[in-house]
Design an enzyme around this catalytic site. Structure first.
Site, PDB file in Angstrom:
ATOM      1  N   PHE A  15      24.154  13.946  39.618  1.00  0.00           N
ATOM      2  CA  PHE A  15      22.836  13.478  39.177  1.00  0.00           C
ATOM      3  C   PHE A  15      21.878  14.655  39.189  1.00  0.00           C
ATOM      4  O   PHE A  15      21.785  15.364  40.205  1.00  0.00           O
ATOM      5  CB  PHE A  15      22.347  12.352  40.095  1.00  0.00           C
ATOM      6  CG  PHE A  15      23.164  11.101  39.981  1.00  0.00           C
ATOM      7  CD1 PHE A  15      24.431  11.022  40.532  1.00  0.00           C
ATOM      8  CD2 PHE A  15      22.692  10.020  39.261  1.00  0.00           C
ATOM      9  CE1 PHE A  15      25.207   9.894  40.403  1.00  0.00           C
ATOM     10  CE2 PHE A  15      23.467   8.871  39.125  1.00  0.00           C
ATOM     11  CZ  PHE A  15      24.724   8.808  39.698  1.00  0.00           C
ATOM     12  N   ALA A  16      21.217  14.866  38.042  1.00  0.00           N
ATOM     13  CA  ALA A  16      20.247  15.967  37.944  1.00  0.00           C
ATOM     14  C   ALA A  16      18.995  15.387  37.320  1.00  0.00           C
ATOM     15  O   ALA A  16      18.793  15.462  36.104  1.00  0.00           O
ATOM     16  CB  ALA A  16      20.815  17.097  37.119  1.00  0.00           C
ATOM     17  N   ASP A  44      22.612  19.921  43.895  1.00  0.00           N
ATOM     18  CA  ASP A  44      21.967  21.138  44.442  1.00  0.00           C
ATOM     19  C   ASP A  44      22.954  21.870  45.340  1.00  0.00           C
ATOM     20  O   ASP A  44      22.648  22.175  46.505  1.00  0.00           O
ATOM     21  CB  ASP A  44      20.690  20.774  45.187  1.00  0.00           C
ATOM     22  CG  ASP A  44      20.890  19.618  46.161  1.00  0.00           C
ATOM     23  OD1 ASP A  44      20.029  19.420  47.023  1.00  0.00           O
ATOM     24  OD2 ASP A  44      21.922  18.932  46.072  1.00  0.00           O
ATOM     25  N   GLY A  87      26.063  19.077  59.488  1.00  0.00           N
ATOM     26  CA  GLY A  87      24.988  19.151  60.474  1.00  0.00           C
ATOM     27  C   GLY A  87      25.285  18.469  61.795  1.00  0.00           C
ATOM     28  O   GLY A  87      24.554  18.671  62.768  1.00  0.00           O
ATOM     29  N   TYR A  88      26.331  17.643  61.849  1.00  0.00           N
ATOM     30  CA  TYR A  88      26.511  16.801  63.035  1.00  0.00           C
ATOM     31  C   TYR A  88      27.958  16.764  63.542  1.00  0.00           C
ATOM     32  O   TYR A  88      28.282  15.969  64.412  1.00  0.00           O
ATOM     33  CB  TYR A  88      26.051  15.364  62.719  1.00  0.00           C
ATOM     34  CG  TYR A  88      24.656  15.293  62.178  1.00  0.00           C
ATOM     35  CD1 TYR A  88      24.409  15.308  60.803  1.00  0.00           C
ATOM     36  CD2 TYR A  88      23.553  15.280  63.043  1.00  0.00           C
ATOM     37  CE1 TYR A  88      23.119  15.282  60.295  1.00  0.00           C
ATOM     38  CE2 TYR A  88      22.251  15.257  62.540  1.00  0.00           C
ATOM     39  CZ  TYR A  88      22.055  15.265  61.161  1.00  0.00           C
ATOM     40  OH  TYR A  88      20.766  15.259  60.667  1.00  0.00           O
ATOM     41  N   GLU A 142      22.962   7.377  51.946  1.00  0.00           N
ATOM     42  CA  GLU A 142      23.837   8.032  52.934  1.00  0.00           C
ATOM     43  C   GLU A 142      23.979   7.135  54.180  1.00  0.00           C
ATOM     44  O   GLU A 142      25.069   7.036  54.752  1.00  0.00           O
ATOM     45  CB  GLU A 142      23.280   9.391  53.332  1.00  0.00           C
ATOM     46  CG  GLU A 142      24.194  10.166  54.291  1.00  0.00           C
ATOM     47  CD  GLU A 142      23.707  11.590  54.520  1.00  0.00           C
ATOM     48  OE1 GLU A 142      22.921  11.790  55.473  1.00  0.00           O
ATOM     49  OE2 GLU A 142      24.113  12.485  53.748  1.00  0.00           O
TER      50      GLU A 142
HETATM   51  O1  48C Z   1      18.656  14.604  40.893  1.00  0.00           O
HETATM   52  C1  48C Z   1      17.889  14.485  41.851  1.00  0.00           C
HETATM   53  N1  48C Z   1      16.554  14.665  41.705  1.00  0.00           N
HETATM   54  C2  48C Z   1      15.670  14.564  42.731  1.00  0.00           C
HETATM   55  O2  48C Z   1      14.452  14.756  42.514  1.00  0.00           O
HETATM   56  C3  48C Z   1      16.186  14.252  44.023  1.00  0.00           C
HETATM   57  C4  48C Z   1      17.539  14.046  44.185  1.00  0.00           C
HETATM   58  N2  48C Z   1      18.377  14.165  43.100  1.00  0.00           N
HETATM   59  C5  48C Z   1      19.810  13.930  43.235  1.00  0.00           C
HETATM   60  O3  48C Z   1      20.091  13.269  44.476  1.00  0.00           O
HETATM   61  C6  48C Z   1      20.564  15.255  43.263  1.00  0.00           C
HETATM   62  O4  48C Z   1      21.863  15.078  42.740  1.00  0.00           O
HETATM   63  C7  48C Z   1      20.657  15.543  44.765  1.00  0.00           C
HETATM   64  O5  48C Z   1      21.787  16.372  45.021  1.00  0.00           O
HETATM   65  C8  48C Z   1      20.828  14.142  45.334  1.00  0.00           C
HETATM   66  C9  48C Z   1      20.274  13.943  46.750  1.00  0.00           C
HETATM   67  N3  48C Z   1      20.659  15.013  47.654  1.00  0.00           N
HETATM   68  C10 48C Z   1      19.713  15.913  48.047  1.00  0.00           C
HETATM   69  O6  48C Z   1      18.605  15.895  47.640  1.00  0.00           O
HETATM   70  C11 48C Z   1      20.151  16.943  49.061  1.00  0.00           C
HETATM   71  N4  48C Z   1      21.445  17.469  48.698  1.00  0.00           N
HETATM   72  C12 48C Z   1      20.170  16.271  50.425  1.00  0.00           C
END
Ligand code: 48C
Length: 353
Positions: free
Chosen positions: A120-121, A212, A234-235, A302
């Protein structure tokens, strides 16, 4: 007896014979169907003896090794002593040095398996796609059929990555949102729908990954299993009282004190389609039930994933090699970092609009 009586008796006998014949056909059909079941077919060789030839229907039951491969003899008395490699419910915990990648690939390659990956982006997170996709081409199930699904509200910003044969990418447009929690949590619903509408009967496995992050090493057939979880970096050395579970018992993601196996990350999980569908559907249903009561679990989906995996034990557990965090120094037991969350400047990526 009159002619008429004879006729009546004859017809009655004919009807009874016909009914008996139909019952016989029905009985043999039901018996044959019941006997074959889902795992095997009764095979009657020429000599009439009956032998049941169990045809394994699920490739992950049946690991056929090729004859040509030479490899080091495995040992049951020598191996890694610095990490645990099996859970109390006998699921493997995958660490570098505990498996033979070439052997596993030689087993799975002839099975022509296919792996879907969701990422997801949404909003400004499209900036992570280039590195995610480019490094996936270098490390994620290299040499296998892979189909990456990119969910985004900015299709034009999806990096055009050159993909090897047998690998493809599909962009799935989704609405944006200015709450990152909502974006993160909505993933379960979109994964469930994708499996129902596009993947079932076409793909074998699916992995759901944070965008990310970048790949730095092999992520391959060693990670395959029915329900696959990744231990959070982290845990993994903490007492479970330190796990950031949802602790409000009003929430469907509630985990009581003194409970918990490992703390799994929401940024990487997977398995067989039907298993991941069940996970996504359950997490989504529970998330929605909480929302109706004005509750959002501590770490969104999560938290729900951890509750689910506490009850529905994963059949394979991936070590933190499979989702590290770039800001953390590498611990000695982590011999390789395969996939890792990049260091983010939140000012660059939030708010999301
Ligand atoms: O695509 C997005 N946009 C955002 O603004 C926030 C989260 N995300 C998706 O959700 C990304 O794929 C992120 O990887 C995921 C939530 N994970 C994180 O934000 C960190 N890896 C904890």
């Amino acid at each position: 007896m009159s002619f008429k009586m004879h006729l009546l008796t004859g017809r009655t006998v004919a009807v009874i014979l016909l009914v008996l014949l139909l019952l016989g056909v029905l009985y043999s059909y039901i018996w044959r169907h019941y006997r074959d079941g889902i795992f095997g077919q009764e095979v009657r060789p020429a000599d009439g003896s009956s032998r049941v030839d169990f045809t394994i229907v699920n490739h992950w039951f049946h690991l056929v090794a090729s004859d040509y491969l030479e490899y080091q003899q495995p040992s049951i008395v020598q191996g890694r002593t610095d990490v645990v490699t099996v859970t109390p419910w006998l699921a493997p915990i995958v660490w570098e040095g505990t498996y033979n990648p070439q052997l596993l690939d030689s087993i799975y390659r002839p099975q022509n398996i296919s792996i879907a990956a969701t990422v997801f982006a949404v909003g400004k997170y499209t900036k992570f796609l280039r590195d995610f996709l480019e490094t996936a081409e270098q490390h994620f199930f290299v040499g296998f059929k892979v189909h990456v699904y990119v969910f985004t509200d900015r299709p034009k910003e999806v990096h055009q990555v050159k993909m090897a044969a047998g690998r493809q990418l599909t962009v799935v447009p989704v609405p944006g949102s200015n709450r990152w929690q909502e974006i993160s949590a909505r993933r379960m619903e979109l994964i469930q729908t994708l499996i129902e509408e596009k993947l079932q009967n076409h793909m074998d496995y699916i992995f759901c990954l944070d965008v990310d992050s970048k790949f730095h090493g092999r992520w391959g057939t060693e990670s395959l299993g029915a329900l696959v979880a990744v231990i959070h970096p982290g845990y993994y050395k903490d007492d479970r009282s330190k796990f950031p579970y949802e602790r409000r018992h009003e929430s469907t993601a509630y985990v009581a004190p003194g409970k918990g196996d490992f703390y799994y990350c929401g940024g990487a999980f997977g398995g067989l389609l039907q298993e991941v569908h069940r996970l996504a559907n359950t997490c989504r249903t529970n998330f929605e039930a909480d929302a109706k009561k004005g509750i959002e679990a501590a770490w969104q989906e999560e938290s729900h994933l951890n509750r689910y995996m506490l009850i529905n034990k994963p059949t394979k557990v991936l070590s933190p090699e499979y989702l590290w965090q770039d800001f953390k120094p590498r611990n000695p037991e982590v011999r390789i970092i395969r996939f890792s969350g990049v260091i983010k400047n939140y000012a660059d990526i939030r708010p999301n609009v």
